[in-house]
Design an enzyme around this catalytic site. Structure first.
Site, PDB file in Angstrom:
ATOM      1  N   ARG A  34       0.845  -1.206   0.000  1.00  0.00           N
ATOM      2  CA  ARG A  34       0.000   0.000   0.000  1.00  0.00           C
ATOM      3  C   ARG A  34       0.872   1.244   0.000  1.00  0.00           C
ATOM      4  O   ARG A  34       2.024   1.184   0.419  1.00  0.00           O
ATOM      5  CB  ARG A  34      -0.785   0.031   1.324  1.00  0.00           C
ATOM      6  CG  ARG A  34      -2.219  -0.235   1.204  1.00  0.00           C
ATOM      7  CD  ARG A  34      -2.997   0.210   2.431  1.00  0.00           C
ATOM      8  NE  ARG A  34      -4.278  -0.412   2.334  1.00  0.00           N
ATOM      9  CZ  ARG A  34      -4.565  -1.589   2.860  1.00  0.00           C
ATOM     10  NH1 ARG A  34      -3.668  -2.221   3.584  1.00  0.00           N
ATOM     11  NH2 ARG A  34      -5.744  -2.123   2.683  1.00  0.00           N
ATOM     12  N   GLY A 114       6.038  -7.653  -1.635  1.00  0.00           N
ATOM     13  CA  GLY A 114       7.101  -8.521  -1.148  1.00  0.00           C
ATOM     14  C   GLY A 114       6.839  -9.968  -1.538  1.00  0.00           C
ATOM     15  O   GLY A 114       5.715 -10.452  -1.470  1.00  0.00           O
ATOM     16  N   ALA A 323      -6.883  -6.702  15.768  1.00  0.00           N
ATOM     17  CA  ALA A 323      -5.653  -5.913  15.665  1.00  0.00           C
ATOM     18  C   ALA A 323      -4.750  -6.113  16.883  1.00  0.00           C
ATOM     19  O   ALA A 323      -3.532  -6.251  16.749  1.00  0.00           O
ATOM     20  CB  ALA A 323      -6.013  -4.442  15.510  1.00  0.00           C
ATOM     21  N   HIS A 447     -16.807   5.687  43.270  1.00  0.00           N
ATOM     22  CA  HIS A 447     -18.252   5.932  43.141  1.00  0.00           C
ATOM     23  C   HIS A 447     -18.480   7.378  42.727  1.00  0.00           C
ATOM     24  O   HIS A 447     -17.833   8.261  43.270  1.00  0.00           O
ATOM     25  CB  HIS A 447     -18.934   5.657  44.480  1.00  0.00           C
ATOM     26  CG  HIS A 447     -20.397   5.997  44.452  1.00  0.00           C
ATOM     27  ND1 HIS A 447     -21.314   5.183  43.822  1.00  0.00           N
ATOM     28  CD2 HIS A 447     -21.076   7.050  44.961  1.00  0.00           C
ATOM     29  CE1 HIS A 447     -22.511   5.723  43.945  1.00  0.00           C
ATOM     30  NE2 HIS A 447     -22.399   6.868  44.634  1.00  0.00           N
TER      31      HIS A 447
HETATM   32  C1  FAD Z   1     -14.003  -2.603   8.775  1.00  0.00           C
HETATM   33  C2  FAD Z   1     -13.095  -3.288   9.752  1.00  0.00           C
HETATM   34  C3  FAD Z   1     -13.131  -2.906  11.069  1.00  0.00           C
HETATM   35  C4  FAD Z   1     -12.286  -3.532  11.977  1.00  0.00           C
HETATM   36  N1  FAD Z   1     -12.339  -3.126  13.283  1.00  0.00           N
HETATM   37  C5  FAD Z   1     -11.522  -3.720  14.193  1.00  0.00           C
HETATM   38  C6  FAD Z   1     -11.521  -3.273  15.533  1.00  0.00           C
HETATM   39  O1  FAD Z   1     -12.248  -2.360  15.919  1.00  0.00           O
HETATM   40  N2  FAD Z   1     -10.686  -3.882  16.407  1.00  0.00           N
HETATM   41  C7  FAD Z   1      -9.850  -4.912  16.024  1.00  0.00           C
HETATM   42  O2  FAD Z   1      -9.112  -5.440  16.862  1.00  0.00           O
HETATM   43  N3  FAD Z   1      -9.824  -5.344  14.750  1.00  0.00           N
HETATM   44  C8  FAD Z   1     -10.640  -4.773  13.830  1.00  0.00           C
HETATM   45  N4  FAD Z   1     -10.592  -5.177  12.521  1.00  0.00           N
HETATM   46  C9  FAD Z   1      -9.645  -6.274  12.168  1.00  0.00           C
HETATM   47  C10 FAD Z   1      -8.215  -5.740  12.038  1.00  0.00           C
HETATM   48  O3  FAD Z   1      -8.189  -4.741  11.060  1.00  0.00           O
HETATM   49  C11 FAD Z   1      -7.262  -6.865  11.686  1.00  0.00           C
HETATM   50  O4  FAD Z   1      -7.364  -7.897  12.654  1.00  0.00           O
HETATM   51  C12 FAD Z   1      -5.818  -6.370  11.663  1.00  0.00           C
HETATM   52  O5  FAD Z   1      -5.661  -5.324  10.737  1.00  0.00           O
HETATM   53  C13 FAD Z   1      -4.855  -7.510  11.324  1.00  0.00           C
HETATM   54  O6  FAD Z   1      -3.562  -7.017  11.308  1.00  0.00           O
HETATM   55  P1  FAD Z   1      -2.408  -7.676  10.432  1.00  0.00           P
HETATM   56  O7  FAD Z   1      -1.165  -6.915  10.772  1.00  0.00           O
HETATM   57  O8  FAD Z   1      -2.414  -9.134  10.600  1.00  0.00           O
HETATM   58  O9  FAD Z   1      -2.819  -7.420   8.900  1.00  0.00           O
HETATM   59  P2  FAD Z   1      -3.358  -6.173   8.082  1.00  0.00           P
HETATM   60  O10 FAD Z   1      -3.758  -5.043   8.951  1.00  0.00           O
HETATM   61  O11 FAD Z   1      -4.373  -6.716   7.143  1.00  0.00           O
HETATM   62  O12 FAD Z   1      -2.077  -5.669   7.269  1.00  0.00           O
HETATM   63  C14 FAD Z   1      -1.482  -6.454   6.289  1.00  0.00           C
HETATM   64  C15 FAD Z   1      -0.701  -5.547   5.362  1.00  0.00           C
HETATM   65  O13 FAD Z   1       0.104  -6.354   4.515  1.00  0.00           O
HETATM   66  C16 FAD Z   1       0.148  -5.773   3.244  1.00  0.00           C
HETATM   67  N5  FAD Z   1       0.541  -6.828   2.292  1.00  0.00           N
HETATM   68  C17 FAD Z   1      -0.134  -7.953   1.960  1.00  0.00           C
HETATM   69  N6  FAD Z   1       0.573  -8.697   1.090  1.00  0.00           N
HETATM   70  C18 FAD Z   1       1.723  -8.021   0.856  1.00  0.00           C
HETATM   71  C19 FAD Z   1       2.864  -8.281   0.075  1.00  0.00           C
HETATM   72  N7  FAD Z   1       3.009  -9.411  -0.637  1.00  0.00           N
HETATM   73  N8  FAD Z   1       3.854  -7.359   0.067  1.00  0.00           N
HETATM   74  C20 FAD Z   1       3.756  -6.220   0.788  1.00  0.00           C
HETATM   75  N9  FAD Z   1       2.706  -5.936   1.561  1.00  0.00           N
HETATM   76  C21 FAD Z   1       1.703  -6.833   1.615  1.00  0.00           C
HETATM   77  C22 FAD Z   1      -1.246  -5.239   3.026  1.00  0.00           C
HETATM   78  O14 FAD Z   1      -1.247  -4.218   2.046  1.00  0.00           O
HETATM   79  C23 FAD Z   1      -1.564  -4.711   4.425  1.00  0.00           C
HETATM   80  O15 FAD Z   1      -1.225  -3.359   4.538  1.00  0.00           O
HETATM   81  C24 FAD Z   1     -11.399  -4.561  11.562  1.00  0.00           C
HETATM   82  C25 FAD Z   1     -11.351  -4.941  10.216  1.00  0.00           C
HETATM   83  C26 FAD Z   1     -12.181  -4.306   9.316  1.00  0.00           C
HETATM   84  C27 FAD Z   1     -12.107  -4.718   7.873  1.00  0.00           C
END
Ligand code: FAD
Length: 468
Positions: A34, A114, A323, A447
């Protein structure tokens, strides 16, 4: 230059792992496809959805919640463009915050896709198609998740009429009727946003309850609260088609247990049926990295895949797609890679639904304890008996605490209330230290606070609440 660690993906799993590893003295690079850091969470997930949930809640409060407090205000007017600008500004400041942390911790950022060439080698391909190769002792895959469609149904998500959560946080006008396919957290949160802003919202859910997997008391009562706010529900219903029409879209569904097909028209359909791990284009097959039967990267207890030097964390591996779970795994793995003893306690991961009221839970549900044959006690306390809740006209909801019948150790906590997402953490901390409901019930609580209901529910678990 060779790195100690190359992280692929800069979501909460990846960026937190990178920062912690750099703090512990490792030389770190992050690869992100991104144009901004922060992953799903900061760009299109947690953060923008919470900006809209807060703003729409304020709108609804100004329209319906002030008169009984003696504040007479004219009906509020919606400026959706400005509300969206607030959301975008919130995202911008958060993603810039990650860039700042990378600079501060001397982490090298590479923009591009990547791909694992082999253990120790990651190629990065930029938008211009040019590739470069990074050498590293360790690789962390933190590529997150992507939207899952509706099983067995071909849906053309155009992010305008038929939208995923990504289009659902960026509509340019309030739909008259929104159909939400999937009554989980994301569907109910975004459904709440548009309902508060004036849309009629109908949720179609395959299971017989909303928020599948949550404590049964919580999901039943919470559904009643949302229905009172105007949300309509078709539970136990299987969607068989979502098609665009001239004016919007129509959804066809039938009862899971069998019955006539029904159709409903809407101007926007939000498909929120869950997310799936994102592993496309990573070169996993060539590198020999194994997946499990649900397409997640298989890891051992230390986040290591079956290939030495390659690790994975966050949504792309097993466990709740949250997250803070991804973040904690990032910290634990960075510690392991730096020779320390990183660890995540999967029994104490809170989860929050940021609706009004909020729903928060940690640990086991009553159904899970029953299924596991654990003898337990329940303490429950309603906010109707809490002074602060009455003062704030926020008496909807309750606290429920589950404790082991023999030892009194707290096994789970569930809260439906204004601010539940903040209150849940005292139960989480207690559980992290193996505390009992008596420990919680004997802890002095200020309280008048909403948190006194947590104390009272704990009192109810090992003896009796005072105020009931
Ligand atoms: C609408 C919505 C609301 C949410 N609200 C909450 C909330 O309130 N609380 C909560 O705990 N969770 C929430 N979540 C879930 C949370 O967003 C995810 O659990 C969290 O983002 C996971 O983190 P991550 O680091 O595993 O992956 P991600 O945040 O998905 O990040 C992965 C990153 O890897 C990058 N990527 C992928 N493949 C490649 C590649 N080959 N090369 C380079 N970059 C790459 C992507 O572009 C992305 O930026 C929500 C999700 C959504 C969709």
């Amino acid at each position: 230059m060779a790195y100690d660690l190359v992280v692929i993906g800069s979501g909460p799993g990846g960026y937190v792992c990178a920062v912690k590893a750099a703090q512990l003295g490792l030389k770190v690079a992050v690869v992100e496809k991104r144009s901004t850091y922060g992953g799903t969470c900061l760009n299109i997930g947690c953060i923008p959805s919470k900006a809209l949930l807060h703003a729409s809640e304020m709108f609804s409060h100004a329209a319906h919640g002030m008169g009984d407090l003696g504040i007479e205000v004219p009906a509020p007017k919606l400026n959706l463009e400005k509300m969206m600008a607030h959301k975008d500004a919130t995202v911008k400041s958060n993603v810039e915050g990650v860039s700042f942390l990378f600079k501060k911790n001397k982490i090298d950022g590479f923009q591009g896709t990547g791909k694992i060439v082999s253990a120790g080698k990651v190629s990065v391909t930029g938008e211009d198609g040019k590739a470069q190769e990074l050498e590293t002792k360790n690789i962390v895959i933190a590529t997150g998740s992507d939207i899952a469609g509706i099983p067995g149904v071909n849906v053309d998500i155009d992010e305008k009429v038929i939208v995923s959560s990504t289009g659902g946080i960026a509509l340019d006008k309030v739909p008259e009727h929104m159909i939400v396919v999937g009554g989980g957290v994301i569907g109910l949160e975004l459904g709440s946003v548009w309902m508060r802003l004036g849309a009629k919202v109908t949720v179609i859910e395959y299971l017989d309850t909303i928020l599948g997997g949550m404590d049964g008391d919580v999901s039943k009562q919470f559904q009643r609260m949302l229905a009172k706010q105007g949300m309509a529900f078709n539970l136990g219903a299987k969607v068989t088609a979502v098609e665009k029409t001239g004016t919007g879209a129509k959804v066809t569904f039938e009862a899971v247990k069998g019955g006539e097909a029904q159709t409903l028209d809407a101007d926007v359909v939000l498909v929120s049926t869950g997310r799936k791990p994102f592993t496309a284009g990573l070169g996993l097959e060539e590198a020999g990295v194994a997946l499990d039967n649900r397409g997640r990267i298989e890891i051992d207890g230390h986040y290591k895949t079956n290939v030495d030097g390659i690790y994975a964390i966050g949504d792309v591996v097993k466990g709740p797609m949250l997250a803070h779970k991804a973040e904690d795994e990032g910290v634990a793995l960075a510690e392991i890679l730096a020779g320390q003893h990183g660890h995540v306690n999967y029994d104490v991961i809170p989860s929050v639904v940021y609706t009004q009221p909020e729903v928060a839970s940690v640990g086991k549900t009553e159904e899970e304890l029953k299924a596991a044959g654990v003898a337990y006690k329940v303490g429950k306390f309603p906010f109707t008996a809490n002074g602060r809740a009455r003062a704030m006209l926020a008496t909807e909801g309750f606290v429920k605490i589950l404790a082991d019948k023999e030892t009194d150790r707290v096994l789970g906590g569930h809260i439906v209330a204004l601010g539940a997402g903040e209150m849940i953490h005292e139960i989480a901390v207690l559980m992290e230290f193996g505390g009992s409901s008596e420990d919680l019930g004997r802890t002095c609580h200020a309280h008048p606070t909403m948190s006194e209901a947590v104390k009272e529910a704990a009192l109810g678990t090992f003896f009796k609440p005072i105020h009931m």
